[in-house]
Design a protein around this motif. Structure first.
Motif, PDB file in Angstrom:
ATOM      1  N   UNK A 182      -6.203   1.051   7.585  1.00  0.00           N
ATOM      2  CA  UNK A 182      -5.720   1.356   8.937  1.00  0.00           C
ATOM      3  C   UNK A 182      -5.502   0.077   9.733  1.00  0.00           C
ATOM      4  N   UNK A 183      -6.393  -0.914   9.568  1.00  0.00           N
ATOM      5  CA  UNK A 183      -6.236  -2.176  10.281  1.00  0.00           C
ATOM      6  C   UNK A 183      -4.981  -2.914   9.819  1.00  0.00           C
ATOM      7  N   UNK A 184      -4.701  -2.861   8.519  1.00  0.00           N
ATOM      8  CA  UNK A 184      -3.473  -3.480   8.011  1.00  0.00           C
ATOM      9  C   UNK A 184      -2.246  -2.808   8.590  1.00  0.00           C
ATOM     10  N   UNK A 185      -2.277  -1.497   8.671  1.00  0.00           N
ATOM     11  CA  UNK A 185      -1.131  -0.781   9.220  1.00  0.00           C
ATOM     12  C   UNK A 185      -0.995  -1.019  10.724  1.00  0.00           C
ATOM     13  N   UNK A 186      -2.103  -1.288  11.403  1.00  0.00           N
ATOM     14  CA  UNK A 186      -2.013  -1.672  12.822  1.00  0.00           C
ATOM     15  C   UNK A 186      -1.218  -2.959  12.973  1.00  0.00           C
ATOM     16  N   UNK A 187      -1.448  -3.920  12.070  1.00  0.00           N
ATOM     17  CA  UNK A 187      -0.680  -5.168  12.140  1.00  0.00           C
ATOM     18  C   UNK A 187       0.790  -4.920  11.833  1.00  0.00           C
ATOM     19  N   UNK A 188       1.067  -4.063  10.845  1.00  0.00           N
ATOM     20  CA  UNK A 188       2.456  -3.716  10.540  1.00  0.00           C
ATOM     21  C   UNK A 188       3.148  -3.150  11.778  1.00  0.00           C
ATOM     22  N   UNK A 189       2.459  -2.271  12.494  1.00  0.00           N
ATOM     23  CA  UNK A 189       3.029  -1.685  13.695  1.00  0.00           C
ATOM     24  C   UNK A 189       3.196  -2.728  14.797  1.00  0.00           C
TER      25      UNK A 189
END
Length: 246
Positions: free
Chosen positions: A113-120
């Motif tokens: 989820x933290x990785x996808x936060x950066x993607x967003x």
């Protein structure tokens, strides 16, 4: 021999092609800081994004596991793909150590989820999960929660993934690709076909001669080509040599 021919570089194991590389930190919902790297195409916007989930930490997996490292080294330049790789909680590499302790694929839900936060936050386009071995378990368990195009699974062992979790991908609208080595240590093509039958839309690819660790340039090239075929097929075939731009 022409200057251009003299300047050609064979794309082999240790070659790192040009990219905009940035050390990044990911911040999880349970208060951990994870270390990673984001590699972007140098002279163009990315057309898609790989979020890389590495093999089992207790068996030496980390963000520099060779297929993931080579994806970051080659694909921004060769296929206009952004590559985000990071150490799961408790994992160390030359980049540094991520906070926390190994979570057996459960606590790593927050890492993804933290990785996808950066993607967003970076508005990175068309995100795909790229899991390898243990990383495929994290992708299968928690990927459906995330706004991804799909997941590419390299050597999935299906040890931690339940049948219910796998079946949930059917009809999800998210693509699922499983790349299965002929001589895998855990899941070989015939068994994989049976296990993935609960996801009839899944693309299950058997690789003749392949092994779990995908050692050697021939296997590396095959894996990277399978990735690019889904994420940016217009970039195929991937070249075997590179010439610096003038």
């Amino acid at each position: 021999m022409s200057d251009a021919a003299e300047a050609a570089i064979a794309i082999r194991s240790g070659v790192e092609l040009p990219a905009c590389r940035e050390n990044v930190e990911l911040h999880t919902s349970d208060g951990l800081t994870l270390v990673g790297e984001l590699a972007l195409p140098l002279d163009a916007d990315p057309v898609a994004t790989l979020v890389c989930l590495h093999p089992l930490p207790t068996h030496g997996g980390f963000m520099d596991s060779h297929i993931i490292r080579k994806a970051a080294a080659r694909l921004p330049e060769l296929a206009r793909i952004a590559v985000l790789r990071f150490n799961f909680r408790g994992v160390a590499s030359p980049r540094g150590r991520s906070d926390g302790e190994f979570g057996h694929g459960i606590a790593e839900r927050a890492d993804l989820a933290a990785a996808m936060d950066l993607v967003a936050a970076r508005a990175l386009p068309q995100p795909w999960l790229l899991g390898w071995s243990f990383g495929t378990e994290v992708a299968l368990k928690w990927g459906l929660e995330q706004p991804i195009v799909g997941a590419i699974l390299l050597s999935p062992p299906l040890h931690r993934t339940t049948g219910t979790e796998l079946a949930a991908w059917q009809g999800s609208g998210k693509r699922l690709v499983a790349v299965i080595p002929e001589f895998d240590d855990y899941l070989r093509p015939a068994e994989a076909a049976a296990r993935f039958a609960v996801v009839p839309d899944a693309d299950v690819v058997a690789v003749d001669g392949g092994k779990h660790l995908w050692v050697g340039e021939k296997q590396t090239a095959r894996v990277l080509a399978e990735i690019v075929a889904r994420v940016n097929p217009a970039a195929l075939p991937l070249p075997t040599e590179w010439r610096p731009r003038r």
